[in-house]
Design an enzyme around this catalytic site. Structure first.
Site, PDB file in Angstrom:
ATOM      1  N   ASP A  52       0.838  -1.202   0.000  1.00 51.94           N
ATOM      2  CA  ASP A  52       0.000   0.000   0.000  1.00 51.94           C
ATOM      3  C   ASP A  52       0.873   1.252   0.000  1.00 51.94           C
ATOM      4  O   ASP A  52       0.368   2.375  -0.059  1.00 51.94           O
ATOM      5  CB  ASP A  52      -1.018  -0.013   1.158  1.00 51.94           C
ATOM      6  N   SER A  53       2.201   1.058   0.017  1.00 48.50           N
ATOM      7  CA  SER A  53       3.124   2.183  -0.206  1.00 48.50           C
ATOM      8  C   SER A  53       2.911   2.746  -1.615  1.00 48.50           C
ATOM      9  O   SER A  53       3.414   3.824  -1.924  1.00 48.50           O
ATOM     10  CB  SER A  53       4.576   1.743  -0.010  1.00 48.50           C
ATOM     11  N   ASP A  91      -1.061  -6.055  -0.160  1.00 41.54           N
ATOM     12  CA  ASP A  91      -1.525  -5.442   1.094  1.00 41.54           C
ATOM     13  C   ASP A  91      -3.032  -5.242   1.072  1.00 41.54           C
ATOM     14  O   ASP A  91      -3.577  -4.702   0.099  1.00 41.54           O
ATOM     15  CB  ASP A  91      -0.883  -4.054   1.262  1.00 41.54           C
ATOM     16  N   LYS A 121      -1.421  -9.386   2.843  1.00 43.95           N
ATOM     17  CA  LYS A 121      -0.707  -8.947   4.050  1.00 43.95           C
ATOM     18  C   LYS A 121      -1.595  -7.974   4.816  1.00 43.95           C
ATOM     19  O   LYS A 121      -2.249  -7.119   4.202  1.00 43.95           O
ATOM     20  CB  LYS A 121       0.627  -8.292   3.677  1.00 43.95           C
ATOM     21  N   GLU A 123      -1.724  -5.487   8.548  1.00 44.00           N
ATOM     22  CA  GLU A 123      -0.944  -4.892   9.638  1.00 44.00           C
ATOM     23  C   GLU A 123      -1.643  -5.126  10.971  1.00 44.00           C
ATOM     24  O   GLU A 123      -2.856  -4.904  11.075  1.00 44.00           O
ATOM     25  CB  GLU A 123      -0.795  -3.383   9.409  1.00 44.00           C
ATOM     26  N   GLU A 190       8.858  -4.266  10.724  1.00 42.89           N
ATOM     27  CA  GLU A 190       9.328  -2.982  10.191  1.00 42.89           C
ATOM     28  C   GLU A 190       9.878  -2.101  11.301  1.00 42.89           C
ATOM     29  O   GLU A 190       9.208  -1.861  12.321  1.00 42.89           O
ATOM     30  CB  GLU A 190       8.163  -2.276   9.466  1.00 42.89           C
TER      31      GLU A 190
HETATM   32  O1  KIV Z   1       3.582  -1.146   1.682  1.00 46.58           O
HETATM   33  C1  KIV Z   1       4.786  -1.489   1.772  1.00 46.58           C
HETATM   34  O2  KIV Z   1       5.635  -1.147   0.939  1.00 46.58           O
HETATM   35  C2  KIV Z   1       5.173  -2.325   2.915  1.00 46.58           C
HETATM   36  C3  KIV Z   1       6.633  -2.609   3.100  1.00 46.58           C
HETATM   37  C4  KIV Z   1       7.307  -1.412   3.632  1.00 46.58           C
HETATM   38  C5  KIV Z   1       6.881  -3.800   3.931  1.00 46.58           C
HETATM   39  O3  KIV Z   1       4.350  -2.746   3.664  1.00 46.58           O
END
Ligand code: KIV
Length: 272
Positions: A52-53, A91, A121, A123, A190
């Site tokens: 989600d980055s 994510d 994934k 969080e 992280e």
């Molecule tokens: O969204 C992302 O890029 C991440 C990584 C930093 C692990 O969750």
């Protein structure tokens, strides 16, 4: 005779587990589009994370919160088309799973069904255990994510190193064990102290992949745009830049502009 990991045609959760058992480090990078996914896959990356980055890197938002489930599915579909070998994790974005395990299950199923990705994934720790268990019950592999969890940035207020205090470190270890017990196939840690990450990696049987979590974990993940130097103003201690692509691209584009302006492009050979 067991097959060497580099000769494996497709990375699966079983291959990743075998890598931990053989002490072969797992490589993981982010990807949000077809072209980049194709390059990273050709290079032999083990896991591609449709992170989600993308909210920051691709869309220019300040945080990961604005990106939607539909946008994550679009990125995941593009990445999947470029991949032959890597294991692709997506994510679940902010608002698509928190506090509602039915919503979490539906979001995970939408990602898997519409993109063809291999895992999701999420969080968080104990507070998302029910969601993790429901997603797993549908046969969808889940990767956990503890430590600095950017979707909770407004709760923590800063992107500094997490779990330096004993109470937070203890909670992180408990959460890691809850996620493993629930059935997660891997865990991302992280920005936490390397000594704590080492303890977690030793305590868990599943692979633990770090970003800013030191060298004693089972694998490493970075945001590809940071590693390539496309993003310029992000300098955390944990980041190793392998290229300064921002400057390389800028200089190529300056060259193109000057050729166009000078009527040097296209030339005789470059036209029909
Ligand atoms: O969204 C992302 O890029 C991440 C990584 C930093 C692990 O969750």
């Amino acid at each position: 005779m067991s097959v060497a990991i580099r000769d494996v045609k497709r990375i699966t959760t079983h291959v990743l587990q075998a890598m931990k058992e053989k002490d072969e480090k797992i490589s993981m990078l982010t990807a949000y589009d077809y072209s980049m996914a194709k390059i990273l896959d050709a290079a032999g990356i083990d896991i591609l994370l449709v992170g989600d980055s993308a909210s920051n890197v691709m869309a220019g938002h300040e945080t990961t919160l604005p990106i939607t489930l539909e946008q994550m599915i679009y990125h995941a579909q593009s990445v999947i088309r470029g991949v032959e070998r890597a294991f692709v994790v997506v994510d679940l974005p902010f608002g698509s799973y928190q506090g509602n395990s039915t919503k979490a299950l539906n979001s995970a199923i939408a990602i898997m069904k519409e993109s063809g990705a291999h895992a999701v994934k999420l969080e968080g720790g104990s507070e998302i255990e029910e969601s993790v268990r429901r997603i797993l019950s549908a046969g969808v592999p889940v990767m956990g994510h503890l430590g600095l969890t950017p979707q909770s940035i407004y709760k923590f207020g800063t992107y500094t190193v997490r779990a330096k205090e004993e109470a937070e470190a203890k909670k992180l270890m408990e959460d890691a064990q809850i996620l493993e017990e629930a059935g997660c196939f891997a865990l991302v840690l992280e920005k936490i102290p390397a000594s704590l990450a080492k303890k977690v990696a030793e305590a868990l049987k599943i692979p633990v992949i770090g970003i800013g979590a030191g060298m004693h974990v089972d694998g490493q993940v970075l945001v590809t745009h940071d590693l390539l130097g496309i993003t310029k103003d992000f300098h955390p201690r944990f980041l190793r830049r392998y290229l300064d692509l921002f400057d390389v691209i800028k200089s190529a584009v300056e060259h193109y502009i000057s050729d166009v302006k000078a009527k040097d492009f296209p030339n005789q050979e470059e036209q029909y």
